[in-house]
Design an enzyme around this catalytic site. Structure first.
Site, PDB file in Angstrom:
ATOM      1  N   ASP A   1      29.051 -23.374  17.461  1.00  0.00           N
ATOM      2  CA  ASP A   1      27.891 -24.854  16.483  1.00  0.00           C
ATOM      3  C   ASP A   1      28.976 -26.073  16.855  1.00  0.00           C
ATOM      4  OD1 ASP A   1      25.389 -24.292  15.553  1.00  0.00           O
ATOM      5  OD2 ASP A   1      26.794 -26.006  13.870  1.00  0.00           O
TER       6      ASP A   1
ATOM      7  N   LYS B   1      23.137 -29.451  18.683  1.00  0.00           N
ATOM      8  CA  LYS B   1      21.472 -30.332  17.849  1.00  0.00           C
ATOM      9  C   LYS B   1      21.482 -31.766  17.888  1.00  0.00           C
ATOM     10  CE  LYS B   1      23.038 -27.793  14.023  1.00  0.00           C
ATOM     11  NZ  LYS B   1      25.227 -27.993  14.067  1.00  0.00           N
TER      12      LYS B   1
END
Ligand code: A2P
Length: 314
Positions: free
Chosen positions: A46, A80
């Protein structure tokens, strides 16, 4: 209680419930820790444009992939859209830059990092006013940004799209357009997000917890700046006692608790032994009474570390 190792997403893709968090590590340290994490068995990684480490993560991952498509398919890579990119016309550009820096030809998940926007200033992901506050742009059209993110799927260069840091009302509005494949929020023993977890479970949206161990480095910085006290989750007596009872570490108890609540987690560590520890969670189980005890530690909103209303004005 059996805990599944994966969330099964639409189309059958599997997202490992334990992923590797990468926020707040220097490039060199990150590359080494990602290699350690791959050796320890992590496959879910992530990052975020705002962490400014996509290139370092990408170098470690592409080295491991070594041009083998089968290896790439083993991985679940998430990044993101930064708050400065929360404008529909900018979404493709930010997405392309992330993909390029990661050195990948597709992403497993692209997440809208925040429901609010910063002003878009090319080259500055964290624009600040002269007084140090963030240059927030409150005119974000959340639904328009979400639609632009959903559109990215048509290119085949992102398999799933999700959201982060939204509240319950925002989540419901987004779902009216299309259900996010994942919701990433702060969840840990002091900030248990009981209501949000209930809603996401009703809606069938997997939750991934960030700061699952209490992000001590961030908590220390915030404590120094605000004078607020941030308890160390890993030293909570109840967590220590349960860890001793299972001959496990406090971190393992915190992570196992998260998993037994049906929530995934992305613990971050740069220490090889702790990296290994944080994914060795499968052959022990917290009892019903331990789960009940841990549930009482919740401080709700007061337990939040990553409080955007604070960090914005630091
Ligand atoms: P380190 O990188 O030195 O291991 P979070 O994932 O909630 O953001 O927390 C990350 C913080 O927790 C880092 O400071 C990390 O330090 C520390 N940490 C990660 N895993 C463990 C562990 N198993 N035991 C103790 N501290 C840990």
């Amino acid at each position: 209680m059996t805990v599944e190792k994966y969330f099964v997403l639409q189309g059958g893709d599997r997202m490992p419930r334990i992923g590797f968090g990468t926020w707040q590590a220097s490039d060199e340290v990150l590359e080494k820790s990602v290699s350690d994490a791959l050796s320890a068995g992590y496959r879910h990684f992530d990052t975020a444009r705002a962490y400014e480490n996509e290139a370092a993560l990408g170098r470690a991952l592409t080295r491991w992939i070594g041009g083998e498509q089968t290896r790439r398919k083993e991985l679940f890579v998430v990044t993101k859209l930064p708050p400065g990119g929360n404008r529909p016309d900018l979404v493709p550009e930010y997405f392309n830059n992330s993909l390029k820096d990661l050195g990948l030809d597709y992403l497993d998940m692209y997440i809208m990092h925040t429901p609010f926007a910063f002003e878009h200033i090319p080259g500055d992901l964290h624009p600040k006013n002269p007084d140090g506050s963030m240059r927030v742009d409150l005119s974000t059209d959340l639904i328009a940004v979400w639609k632009a993110i959903l559109k990215l799927k048509e290119s085949g260069r992102v398999r799933h799209v999700g959201v982060s840091n939204v509240n319950e009302e925002q989540l419901r509005r987004l779902c009216a357009v299309e259900k996010p494949a994942c919701l990433q929020i702060e969840v840990h023993v002091l900030c248990q997000q009981k209501s949000m977890i209930g809603i996401a479970s009703e809606l069938g949206i997997p939750i991934v917890a960030y700061s699952p161990l209490g992000s001590k480095a961030l908590a220390d910085v915030l404590a120094a700046k605000t004078g607020r006290e941030y308890p160390d989750l890993l030293s909570l007596p109840i967590v220590q006692r349960i860890a001793d009872a299972h001959s496990r570490t406090a971190a393992q108890v915190l992570l196992r608790y998260t998993l037994q609540r049906g929530v995934g987690a992305i613990p971050k560590s740069t220490n090889p032994a702790r990296i290994q520890q944080n994914i060795s969670l499968w052959n022990f189980e917290l009892t019903e009474s331990e789960l009940k005890e841990l549930s009482t530690v919740d401080r709700g909103e007061n337990g939040r570390i990553c409080d955007f209303s604070l960090s914005i004005y630091l």
